[in-house]
Design a protein around this motif. Structure first.
Motif, short mmCIF file in Angstrom:
data_model
loop_
_atom_site.label_atom_id
_atom_site.label_comp_id
_atom_site.label_asym_id
_atom_site.label_seq_id
_atom_site.Cartn_x
_atom_site.Cartn_y
_atom_site.Cartn_z
N GLY A 23 -0.19 -59.10 6.35
CA GLY A 23 -0.83 -60.16 5.57
C GLY A 23 -1.93 -60.85 6.35
O GLY A 23 -3.00 -61.14 5.81
N GLN A 24 -1.69 -61.10 7.64
CA GLN A 24 -2.69 -61.74 8.48
C GLN A 24 -3.92 -60.85 8.67
O GLN A 24 -5.05 -61.32 8.66
CB GLN A 24 -2.09 -62.09 9.84
CG GLN A 24 -1.14 -63.26 9.84
CD GLN A 24 -1.81 -64.55 9.42
OE1 GLN A 24 -2.85 -64.92 9.93
NE2 GLN A 24 -1.21 -65.24 8.46
N LEU A 25 -3.70 -59.54 8.82
CA LEU A 25 -4.82 -58.63 9.01
C LEU A 25 -5.75 -58.63 7.80
O LEU A 25 -6.97 -58.72 7.93
CB LEU A 25 -4.31 -57.21 9.27
CG LEU A 25 -5.38 -56.14 9.49
CD1 LEU A 25 -6.25 -56.48 10.69
CD2 LEU A 25 -4.74 -54.77 9.65
N VAL A 26 -5.16 -58.55 6.60
CA VAL A 26 -5.96 -58.56 5.38
C VAL A 26 -6.75 -59.86 5.26
O VAL A 26 -7.96 -59.86 4.99
CB VAL A 26 -5.07 -58.36 4.14
CG1 VAL A 26 -5.86 -58.58 2.85
CG2 VAL A 26 -4.46 -56.97 4.14
N LYS A 27 -6.07 -60.97 5.47
CA LYS A 27 -6.74 -62.26 5.36
C LYS A 27 -7.85 -62.42 6.40
O LYS A 27 -8.96 -62.87 6.09
CB LYS A 27 -5.73 -63.40 5.51
CG LYS A 27 -6.37 -64.78 5.53
CD LYS A 27 -5.38 -65.87 5.88
CE LYS A 27 -6.08 -67.21 6.07
NZ LYS A 27 -5.12 -68.28 6.44
#
Length: 425
Positions: A23-27
């Protein structure tokens, strides 16, 4: 090699951490695209003003300066997973609003200022909570590995985001980039919901009256009694304020010194991020608290290479020097982060990590306007090498203080490999 890779990415075997990291990578890919687009938009709306860029950076980080310690108290009192969801939801709403302003052509410079300040509020709440939440995802044994992978995720996004943003701005303009940022910020909301709370490594919360009594001042007193926590925070605060302004200085360097476009600015940011990613991965094998000598050595190297970036006379020399600068920038920041977090009692972790975020990010409101003014008045190169020299002097003074405190000496050995080492007197 397979065993090495398995150790390097060991935290990804934990389902909750795997969700968190994805989730952090996408954001963050969207966030770094937005930073490039925002900086370019500010330069277009302000007539290439480096001072306006400095104001935007200051507005992004002023809420961190004002609110982070309060957020750390919240992290020690309430459910960190729920706090993360609320902060990321606020970020998503703001990103959608800004995307609409840019796409409709209604955006003005003051809109960007307000947007930067409100995103700073979301960041001030989310960052210390996220830092403290990592230990609940993986537990203490895997915490050094997870923190290093966090830095790897962050810098992977720094590689992909600016590179894609530079091309996208050249082809489509800044509007679609802001829209992608808004859509990508939904990722952490989905992954937080999917986490299994029963698998979190949570210590029992203190009684409600004890949590209510936990104050920001208690956290400050706790840190003030710990010289091993104070030193990395002091060094980070100075380097963060004087040198870690590459979002501002590289944009000014690309556009005003080398007269290049958005794609070339993206290459600067991407090259810095490639070095940073290698620096983050270099720390994934660490299983214990880093020594103070490792932290200070990395700080000195980071400051030295940062100074050389500002002095570099050609575009391609800057590109080459940004690789080791990015490496030591993250290697230092990650080692200092691990030294602070692994040396902190769980009951104080939220407040201590909030103070860490404050010195890591909250010094930008002080440094960014000054760095922007120096870049506009004396040149972007000067703003970088001057910050590098201040950082280098600080790191060397910290090393001298620590050597004197421990009664140790710094020595240099040539064979079998040149290296500095510390010996007791």
């Amino acid at each position: 090699m397979q065993a090495r890779l398995s150790t390097m990415f060991q935290s990804l075997q934990v389902r909750n951490y795997r969700l968190f990291a994805s989730g952090q990578l996408v954001k963050l890919i969207g966030v770094w695209m937005m930073f490039i687009a925002q900086d370019w938009l500010v330069l277009e709306l302000s007539g290439d003003s480096a001072t306006a860029l400095g104001v935007v950076v200051a507005l992004q980080f002023t809420p961190v300066l004002l609110l982070t310690l309060i957020s750390g108290r919240l992290a020690d009192r309430y459910d960190k997973r729920m706090l993360l969801f609320i902060a990321n939801a606020f970020w998503t709403v703001l990103s959608l609003a800004m995307a609409l302003l840019v796409l409709t052509g209604l955006v003005q410079l003051w809109h960007v200022f307000v947007f930067a300040a409100l995103l700073g509020v979301a960041n001030a709440v989310e960052t210390p909570v996220r830092q403290a939440f990592v230990s609940e995802l993986v537990g203490t044994p895997l915490l050094p590995n997870a923190l290093s992978l966090n830095a790897a995720v962050f810098n992977s996004a720094r590689i992909v985001g600016p590179a894609v943003a530079g091309v996208a701005i050249a082809l489509f303009g800044v509007g679609p980039v802001f829209l992608f940022t808004a859509l990508s910020s939904i990722g952490p909301l989905v992954t937080v919901i999917q986490m299994r709370t029963a698998e979190l490594h949570r210590e029992p919360l203190p009684p409600r009256n004890e949590r209510a009594a936990a104050t920001v001042l208690d956290g400050l007193r706790y840190v003030s009694r710990r010289a091993d926590l104070v030193l990395p925070m002091v060094v980070m605060s100075v380097i963060g304020m004087s040198l870690f302004n590459f979002q501002l200085t590289l944009a000014a360097l690309a556009k005003t010194v080398f007269q290049t476009g958005a794609a070339s600015f993206g290459l600067f940011s991407t090259t810095l991020a490639v070095g940073a990613l290698v620096g983050a991965l270099a720390g994934t094998g660490r299983r214990s608290r880093p020594s103070v000598w490792l932290v200070l050595g990395a700080a000195i190297a980071c400051a030295a290479f940062g100074t050389l970036v500002g002095l570099a006379p050609t575009y391609w020399m800057v590109v080459v020097l940004l690789l080791p600068t990015g490496f030591f920038m993250v290697y230092f920041a990650q080692a200092a982060n691990q030294r602070v977090q692994l040396g902190t009692d769980a009951a104080f972790r939220g407040r201590v990590m909030a103070l860490w975020v404050l010195v890591f990010l909250g010094t930008n409101p002080v440094g960014a306007p000054l760095i922007g003014w120096i870049a506009e008045t004396f040149g972007a190169g000067v703003s970088i090498w001057a910050g590098g020299l201040v950082s280098l002097a600080t790191a060397l003074l910290a090393l001298a203080w620590q050597l004197r405190r421990d009664g140790a000496r710094l020595r240099f050995r040539i064979l079998p490999m040149p290296r500095f080492y510390v010996t007791e007197v």
